[in-house]
Scaffold this motif. Structure first.
Motif, PDB file in Angstrom:
ATOM      1  N   LEU A 233      -3.954  40.346 -12.248  1.00 51.87           N
ATOM      2  CA  LEU A 233      -3.514  41.720 -11.988  1.00 51.87           C
ATOM      3  C   LEU A 233      -2.010  41.703 -11.770  1.00 51.87           C
ATOM      4  O   LEU A 233      -1.467  40.749 -11.218  1.00 51.87           O
ATOM      5  N   TYR A 234      -1.354  42.762 -12.224  1.00 49.60           N
ATOM      6  CA  TYR A 234       0.099  42.851 -12.036  1.00 49.60           C
ATOM      7  C   TYR A 234       0.468  44.312 -11.801  1.00 49.60           C
ATOM      8  O   TYR A 234      -0.039  45.197 -12.494  1.00 49.60           O
ATOM      9  N   GLY A 235       1.344  44.573 -10.841  1.00 52.94           N
ATOM     10  CA  GLY A 235       1.836  45.934 -10.664  1.00 52.94           C
ATOM     11  C   GLY A 235       1.691  46.442  -9.246  1.00 52.94           C
ATOM     12  O   GLY A 235       1.517  45.660  -8.303  1.00 52.94           O
ATOM     13  N   ASP A 236       1.737  47.784  -9.097  1.00 52.25           N
ATOM     14  CA  ASP A 236       1.827  48.367  -7.760  1.00 52.25           C
ATOM     15  C   ASP A 236       0.526  48.991  -7.234  1.00 52.25           C
ATOM     16  O   ASP A 236       0.502  49.546  -6.147  1.00 52.25           O
ATOM     17  N   ILE A 237      -0.559  48.919  -8.003  1.00 56.13           N
ATOM     18  CA  ILE A 237      -1.841  49.389  -7.453  1.00 56.13           C
ATOM     19  C   ILE A 237      -2.312  48.324  -6.456  1.00 56.13           C
ATOM     20  O   ILE A 237      -2.281  47.138  -6.769  1.00 56.13           O
ATOM     21  N   SER A 238      -2.730  48.761  -5.275  1.00 53.05           N
ATOM     22  CA  SER A 238      -2.970  47.790  -4.199  1.00 53.05           C
ATOM     23  C   SER A 238      -4.100  46.831  -4.538  1.00 53.05           C
ATOM     24  O   SER A 238      -5.043  47.166  -5.275  1.00 53.05           O
ATOM     25  N   THR A 239      -3.993  45.629  -3.984  1.00 50.97           N
ATOM     26  CA  THR A 239      -5.029  44.622  -4.183  1.00 50.97           C
ATOM     27  C   THR A 239      -6.368  45.186  -3.702  1.00 50.97           C
ATOM     28  O   THR A 239      -7.393  45.010  -4.373  1.00 50.97           O
ATOM     29  N   ALA A 240      -6.339  45.878  -2.560  1.00 54.79           N
ATOM     30  CA  ALA A 240      -7.583  46.420  -2.000  1.00 54.79           C
ATOM     31  C   ALA A 240      -8.254  47.377  -2.985  1.00 54.79           C
ATOM     32  O   ALA A 240      -9.457  47.284  -3.241  1.00 54.79           O
ATOM     33  N   ASP A 241      -7.461  48.282  -3.583  1.00 53.53           N
ATOM     34  CA  ASP A 241      -8.049  49.245  -4.524  1.00 53.53           C
ATOM     35  C   ASP A 241      -8.684  48.532  -5.721  1.00 53.53           C
ATOM     36  O   ASP A 241      -9.744  48.935  -6.218  1.00 53.53           O
ATOM     37  N   GLN A 242      -8.018  47.500  -6.168  1.00 55.15           N
ATOM     38  CA  GLN A 242      -8.533  46.796  -7.341  1.00 55.15           C
ATOM     39  C   GLN A 242      -9.814  46.033  -6.999  1.00 55.15           C
ATOM     40  O   GLN A 242     -10.773  46.023  -7.774  1.00 55.15           O
ATOM     41  N   LEU A 243      -9.812  45.382  -5.818  1.00 55.22           N
ATOM     42  CA  LEU A 243     -11.012  44.640  -5.423  1.00 55.22           C
ATOM     43  C   LEU A 243     -12.162  45.597  -5.097  1.00 55.22           C
ATOM     44  O   LEU A 243     -13.322  45.304  -5.402  1.00 55.22           O
ATOM     45  N   ASP A 244     -11.820  46.743  -4.515  1.00 47.86           N
ATOM     46  CA  ASP A 244     -12.854  47.763  -4.261  1.00 47.86           C
ATOM     47  C   ASP A 244     -13.545  48.128  -5.570  1.00 47.86           C
ATOM     48  O   ASP A 244     -14.764  48.230  -5.655  1.00 47.86           O
ATOM     49  N   PHE A 245     -12.726  48.336  -6.575  1.00 45.48           N
ATOM     50  CA  PHE A 245     -13.250  48.712  -7.885  1.00 45.48           C
ATOM     51  C   PHE A 245     -14.202  47.628  -8.409  1.00 45.48           C
ATOM     52  O   PHE A 245     -15.324  47.930  -8.833  1.00 45.48           O
ATOM     53  N   MET A 246     -13.756  46.382  -8.367  1.00 45.81           N
ATOM     54  CA  MET A 246     -14.600  45.296  -8.870  1.00 45.81           C
ATOM     55  C   MET A 246     -15.870  45.177  -8.028  1.00 45.81           C
ATOM     56  O   MET A 246     -16.965  44.947  -8.548  1.00 45.81           O
ATOM     57  N   ASP A 247     -15.692  45.334  -6.725  1.00 44.37           N
ATOM     58  CA  ASP A 247     -16.836  45.196  -5.818  1.00 44.37           C
ATOM     59  C   ASP A 247     -17.881  46.278  -6.082  1.00 44.37           C
ATOM     60  O   ASP A 247     -19.065  45.992  -6.233  1.00 44.37           O
ATOM     61  N   GLN A 248     -17.414  47.521  -6.180  1.00 40.74           N
ATOM     62  CA  GLN A 248     -18.352  48.629  -6.368  1.00 40.74           C
ATOM     63  C   GLN A 248     -19.050  48.572  -7.718  1.00 40.74           C
ATOM     64  O   GLN A 248     -20.226  48.839  -7.837  1.00 40.74           O
ATOM     65  N   LYS A 249     -18.284  48.211  -8.751  1.00 40.64           N
ATOM     66  CA  LYS A 249     -18.851  48.370 -10.095  1.00 40.64           C
ATOM     67  C   LYS A 249     -19.423  47.078 -10.684  1.00 40.64           C
ATOM     68  O   LYS A 249     -20.270  47.153 -11.568  1.00 40.64           O
ATOM     69  N   TYR A 250     -18.930  45.939 -10.289  1.00 40.23           N
ATOM     70  CA  TYR A 250     -19.306  44.732 -11.027  1.00 40.23           C
ATOM     71  C   TYR A 250     -19.920  43.585 -10.240  1.00 40.23           C
ATOM     72  O   TYR A 250     -20.753  42.855 -10.777  1.00 40.23           O
ATOM     73  N   MET A 251     -19.499  43.390  -8.985  1.00 47.26           N
ATOM     74  CA  MET A 251     -19.890  42.140  -8.342  1.00 47.26           C
ATOM     75  C   MET A 251     -21.410  42.032  -8.156  1.00 47.26           C
ATOM     76  O   MET A 251     -21.991  40.975  -8.393  1.00 47.26           O
ATOM     77  N   ARG A 252     -22.081  43.147  -7.802  1.00 45.76           N
ATOM     78  CA  ARG A 252     -23.547  43.078  -7.626  1.00 45.76           C
ATOM     79  C   ARG A 252     -24.216  42.741  -8.951  1.00 45.76           C
ATOM     80  O   ARG A 252     -25.090  41.885  -9.035  1.00 45.76           O
ATOM     81  N   ARG A 253     -23.740  43.400 -10.001  1.00 46.94           N
ATOM     82  CA  ARG A 253     -24.363  43.167 -11.324  1.00 46.94           C
ATOM     83  C   ARG A 253     -24.146  41.730 -11.774  1.00 46.94           C
ATOM     84  O   ARG A 253     -25.005  41.119 -12.394  1.00 46.94           O
ATOM     85  N   LEU A 254     -22.961  41.197 -11.479  1.00 47.19           N
ATOM     86  CA  LEU A 254     -22.683  39.815 -11.874  1.00 47.19           C
ATOM     87  C   LEU A 254     -23.540  38.836 -11.076  1.00 47.19           C
ATOM     88  O   LEU A 254     -24.068  37.860 -11.624  1.00 47.19           O
ATOM     89  N   GLU A 255     -23.688  39.119  -9.776  1.00 45.93           N
ATOM     90  CA  GLU A 255     -24.526  38.243  -8.941  1.00 45.93           C
ATOM     91  C   GLU A 255     -25.943  38.195  -9.493  1.00 45.93           C
ATOM     92  O   GLU A 255     -26.570  37.147  -9.565  1.00 45.93           O
ATOM     93  N   GLN A 256     -26.394  39.390  -9.924  1.00 46.79           N
ATOM     94  CA  GLN A 256     -27.748  39.469 -10.451  1.00 46.79           C
ATOM     95  C   GLN A 256     -27.868  38.719 -11.782  1.00 46.79           C
ATOM     96  O   GLN A 256     -28.743  37.888 -11.963  1.00 46.79           O
ATOM     97  N   LYS A 257     -26.949  38.985 -12.669  1.00 43.80           N
ATOM     98  CA  LYS A 257     -27.022  38.373 -13.992  1.00 43.80           C
ATOM     99  C   LYS A 257     -26.944  36.850 -13.897  1.00 43.80           C
ATOM    100  O   LYS A 257     -27.622  36.141 -14.631  1.00 43.80           O
ATOM    101  N   TYR A 258     -26.085  36.339 -13.028  1.00 46.21           N
ATOM    102  CA  TYR A 258     -25.890  34.893 -12.949  1.00 46.21           C
ATOM    103  C   TYR A 258     -26.666  34.264 -11.795  1.00 46.21           C
ATOM    104  O   TYR A 258     -26.434  33.119 -11.443  1.00 46.21           O
ATOM    105  N   ASN A 259     -27.547  35.067 -11.205  1.00 49.98           N
ATOM    106  CA  ASN A 259     -28.438  34.555 -10.180  1.00 49.98           C
ATOM    107  C   ASN A 259     -27.683  33.849  -9.040  1.00 49.98           C
ATOM    108  O   ASN A 259     -27.969  32.714  -8.677  1.00 49.98           O
TER     109      ASN A 259
END
Ligand SMILES: [Zn+2]
Length: 1011
Positions: A233-259
């Motif tokens: 990641l590069y730029g001025d959008i906060s780390t928290a906002d970016q991780l929130d995004f990944m957390d809300q949309k992807y991390m659960r699905r990835l945990e499930q897919k990769y067990n």
């Protein structure tokens, strides 16, 4: 949680939404702070370069390594973009590309990784893109249809003829077409036998058909897991906002897919983690003893054999960069000069191959005669020995230091935001399991090296010994152009098609193809497309930024007023200057020589000194100095005409210019301006021996880039009779120029110099203008010096142009002699495995509602019918519609086209089909947003200055806001009218040119390309 401070060292080791903060670093060389995190259950690593830059960038990168040339990595890169779980569209990326305000949207396959970067200035757009990218890489559909469309398939035409098709297959065929591309691959293969650089990561068309669908699916499983992903990641959008995004949309699905049920065992390891099986693949195998190899490559692009010595030099290092600049940085550098002056060949082939963790030097010469390879090797060895014994001059060292200092300070946008360069550097360390910041301190490293350069007078010799005279095994390689190379490949392809055809189940194949073609032809409904959100026109910032430029006058050498253009931009202590003289008072018969002349003027010496001394002198003082051409016309739009009237008295509007441009640190301004004045007034045209070398290089350079320039050549050709501006472009840079270059003979060097001197002196006599781009502090220093400079450079009052018309230029445009049939069609023929087609038809005048509507229409075409017909179905690498409203043109083209003849007709035919398609308000809105994105793409300080200047002297400046206003007003009805108008115009007039292999059947007029 909300206020987690990622930059507070007390938080190291703590976690934010499952991401453990592992490292916080300063990256002063890029004015960033950085944080490194790992998601504890999936292993996904995140590196954020935090900088107050609104142009945010993200990149999903995966280590992808193959020990074969079947192209799995490349086909996967394409296929991930063909539909995913949340975005089950045919091509979500294309949909995204045709409706978002991106400044970068692409994916790239490297030999050791595949990277998917996206960048935007608009926050909502940024997250839309990130969503589509993340879903595409982690949850792609990878259907069999996608595999055979993007990878390879047997295709059957109506007559039952078989061929191999596939987007990547065709794309890579184009890559195996020119001499130096193949020579490059041969060197890599020789230096890293049996390890991944030895194989084609893009895929070799001879091997691609061996890739099975199962292997392809396995490839995704192996490499596209979160624990093999580097999310930058590069730029001025906060780390928290970016991780929130990944957390809300992807991390659960990835945990499930990769067990992922528990934390990864290396969760708190501070260095990037590389999976053992990937680490094994990434290992490089080097030669264990020296070898001598002989290989062949296609004739296209070659002027003779290539002989090289390659030698390992270890890890990436600033020392090597410095040594390279000392020995080879410019034409006057000692090793470069020795190679050029040896007269053995016309293509110096030297440099450090720095793509991998282990690097190597290549020293060689291309364009040499058969049988003299040993002489080349002997020359190179002798020169290295000599340099080691005698050392180099202080000037060589000073110019290298200046060059590097300058490069490290100058911001560029070669192929996207500057952050793409930083991304590549960070990934270099990261992919191999080293610190993400390990390659991000070039300035700091160079400052340290500078101290050593100052204190150790033997440093260069020591480095020569270290890098060139080490006991590492070396490879000596000769590559010969072979007329049979491509023919043999074509034969092998025919045999393969036959073999595949014999073993294929024809009925099953037919079914596969039918289904594929049906899917390809199916138009997605608005409901389906709605899964990708888009920005609305009402949300766009109406006022756009346009670089400003100021016009002043200063006293010239004859006491008259000389125009001085000033661009005030954030150049970081650098200034850029153009000093231009019109060549349009000369007879048009001279114009064809201006390109080579502009290349010669800063390379042939001045003030009675030898060329090498002159180049060394300028290299110690300036970042660079070069000859330049600027041509154009004043458009007949009323807004342009009005501006033209306003500045008429100055005589600078619509002129054709030649001159000198330079860039330097402002601290050297005084000496730089003195030198520039000397170059301009004391240019010598005497050194015939030097000109002979330059003639050879000019020819070799044009030849080497011929196929890559194919699309540009085709366009210049089909517009050559359109307008005075286009005719001149054809003469200066088109096929006509290839003939001009081919006609320069070494034996005529003296005569050519005489003619060049005449053109140059006559242009100087016609007066001149100056343009400066610099920051405020630099301008304050520079402005008081400008009058002295103008006087010393002999710049006088501008005399008026001769105002030539199209008819005056046409006699100098090369015409095709072999005419069969249609006069509006032309085929440019050479040896090439790939082709291009270009079509132009009349369009509307710039700054009108009609032109804006046509622009929006082309954007829609590009995202829909152009892509479907030519890329998805037609097997082209790309196809594109655009406008040049200044010249009232509507343009269509295909790129890396397997069948340009057929496609050039299809280009106009599909306009009729497109005109029958019913567009919606939403289609139009999306296209407007996308066009708006193009209009606001940022430029470097240097380019902002350049754009403002170049539009000013053609009475086209300050009109960007009007252009954007027209764009934002476009309505559905306007676009529908544009679609109808384009069809009618095409029926009235069109020009078509294709660029294709010489074996193809004739097509209207035929022109065999020279060189
Ligand atoms: Zn590709």
């Amino acid at each position: 949680m909300k206020n987690f401070d990622f930059l507070n060292p007390d938080n190291l080791g703590k976690e934010y939404k499952g991401f453990i903060l592992l490292k916080i670093e300063d990256v002063p060389d890029y004015k960033c702070k950085s944080v490194f995190l790992r998601h504890k259950s999936t292993g996904l690593e995140v590196f954020h370069l935090i900088k107050p830059d609104h142009e945010n960038l993200f990149a999903f990168a995966f280590r992808t390594v193959s020990k074969d040339s079947m192209g799995a990595a490349h086909i996967m890169e394409h296929s991930c973009l063909c539909g995913s779980e949340k975005f089950p569209l045919k091509e979500p990326f294309t949909t995204l590309g045709s409706q978002s305000i991106y400044t970068f949207l692409n994916a790239m396959t490297y030999p050791d990784k595949t990277v998917y970067p996206g960048a935007s200035l608009v926050r909502s757009d940024y997250f839309n893109m990130m969503d589509v990218y993340a879903d595409s890489v982690f949850f792609p559909k990878l259907t069999h249809d996608t595999f055979i469309q993007e990878g390879h398939r047997l295709e059957m035409d109506d007559q039952g003829n078989l061929s191999i098709q596939g987007v990547v297959y065709n794309e890579m065929k184009a890559n195996f077409t020119t001499f130096y591309q193949i020579a490059n691959d041969e060197i890599l293969a020789a230096m890293f036998p049996d390890s991944y650089p030895a194989f084609s990561s893009g895929g070799d068309p001879a091997d691609i058909p061996s890739l099975t669908y199962e292997h392809f699916l396995d490839f995704h499983k192996t490499f596209y897991s979160p624990d093999n992903c580097c999310l930058l990641l590069y730029g001025d959008i906060s780390t928290a906002d970016q991780l929130d995004f990944m957390d809300q949309k992807y991390m659960r699905r990835l945990e499930q897919k990769y067990n992922c049920t528990a934390d990864v065992p290396y969760a708190d390891q501070k260095l990037p983690y590389v999976k053992p099986e990937v680490k094994e693949l990434l290992k490089l195998k080097k030669l264990d003893k020296s070898v001598f190899l002989e290989k062949t490559a296609p004739e296209q692009g070659a002027t003779g054999n290539l002989a090289v010595i390659a030698k390992y030099t270890g890890r990436p290092d600033m020392e090597k960069y410095f040594l390279g600049e000392v020995l080879l940085g410019n034409d006057s550098s000692p090793l470069a000069k020795a190679i050029k002056e040896s007269g053995l060949g016309d293509m110096p082939y030297t440099g450090n191959f720095g793509q991998f963790l282990e690097e190597f030097w290549v020293l060689g010469i291309g364009g040499i005669k058969e049988g003299i390879e040993k002489k080349v090797f002997a020359l190179l060895e002798k020169q290295i020995q000599k340099l080691y014994k005698k050392g180099v001059s202080q000037k060589d060292i000073d110019s290298a230091v200046m060059g590097i200092d300058f490069n490290l300070r100058e911001e560029n946008r070669w192929w996207g935001p500057y952050s793409i360069n930083i991304m590549e550097k960070a990934l270099k360390g990261w992919v191999w399991g080293e610190d993400c910041t390990s390659q991000l301190d070039p300035i700091t490293k160079f400052e340290a090296l500078k101290e050593r350069i100052k204190s150790d007078k033997q440093l260069v010799q020591k480095l020569i010994k270290k890098y060139f005279m080490n006991n590492e095994p070396e490879c000596r390689l000769i590559v010969r152009p072979s007329a049979d190379y491509l023919a043999d490949r074509a034969k092998a392809e025919t045999a393969l098609v036959q073999k595949l055809g014999e073993s294929a189940d024809k009925e099953a194949l037919k079914k596969d193809l039918e289904r594929l073609h049906q899917n390809q032809a199916r138009v997605e409904t608005p409901e389906e497309l709605a899964c990708i959100p888009h920005t609305k026109v009402s949300e766009l910032e109406k006022t756009v930024d346009e670089p400003k430029i100021e016009l002043k006058t200063i006293k010239g050498a004859d006491g008259s007023d000389i125009p001085l253009f000033i661009s005030d931009e954030e150049t970081n202590g650098i200034f850029y200057i153009d000093v231009l003289f019109p060549f349009d008072r000369l007879d048009p018969k001279y114009f064809m020589h201006v390109p080579f002349l502009s290349n010669v003027i800063t390379n042939i010496g001045w003030n009675g000194e030898r060329w090498d001394k002159c180049i060394a002198e300028s290299a110690c003082l300036m970042g660079d100095v070069w000859g330049r051409i600027l041509v154009g016309s004043v458009y007949d739009a009323p807004q342009c005409q009005e501006l033209a009237k306003k500045y008429e008295a100055y005589n600078f509007l619509g002129r054709k210019w030649i001159g000198v441009s330079g860039k330097a640190l402002t601290q050297n301004a005084k000496e730089t301006l003195e030198l520039l004045a000397r170059i301009i007034t004391k240019m010598d045209f005497k050194d015939a021996a030097r000109l002979k070398t330059l003639i050879q290089e000019q020819r070799a350079g044009k030849k080497a880039s011929l196929v890559n320039d194919g699309q540009g050549l085709a366009f210049k050709r089909c517009t050559a009779t359109w307008s005075e501006g286009y005719a001149l472009a054809e003469i200066l840079w088109g096929v006509t120029q290839l003939y001009t270059v081919a006609a320069y003979k070494e034996k005529d060097a003296k005569q050519i110099l005489k003619q060049f001197e005449y053109i140059y002196r006559e242009s100087l006599k016609a007066g001149g203008i100056i343009h400066v781009t610099a920051d405020k502090d630099s301008l304050a220093k520079l402005m008081p010096m400008m009058e002295t400079f103008a006087r010393e450079a002999g710049i006088t009052k501008l005399l008026p142009s001769k105002n030539y018309k199209l008819e005056d230029f046409l006699p100098y445009v090369v015409s095709a002699e072999n005419v069969q049939g249609d006069h509006t069609k032309e085929a440019l023929k050479t040896e090439s495995q790939t082709g291009y087609s270009a079509v132009v038809i009349p369009g509307s005048q710039t700054l009108t509602k009609e032109a804006a509507s046509e622009l929006v229409y082309t954007n829609w075409l590009n995202g829909h019918i152009m892509w479907e017909k030519f890329r998805t179905t037609g097997g082209c690498y790309g196809a594109w519609a655009g406008i040049d409203s200044g010249e009232k043109l509507f343009k269509l083209s295909t790129y890396r086209d397997p069948d340009p003849e057929k496609h050039s007709d299809l280009l106009t035919d599909c306009l009729e089909e497109a005109a029958k398609t019913s567009l919606s308000d939403e289609d139009v809105e999306k296209a407007i947003v996308s066009c708006y994105g193009d209009a606001i793409t940022p430029a470097t300080p240097r380019d902002r200055g350049k754009q403002a200047f170049e539009t000013f002297v053609y009475a086209n400046n300050g009109l960007k806001q009007q252009r954007v206003d027209r764009l934002l007003e476009v309505q559905l009805k306007d676009v529908q009218d544009a679609a109808q108008r384009v069809v009618q115009n095409a029926a009235k007039e069109s020009h078509k040119t294709i660029f294709c292999d010489k074996s193809k059947e004739s097509y209207g007029k035929n022109l065999d390309l020279p060189l």
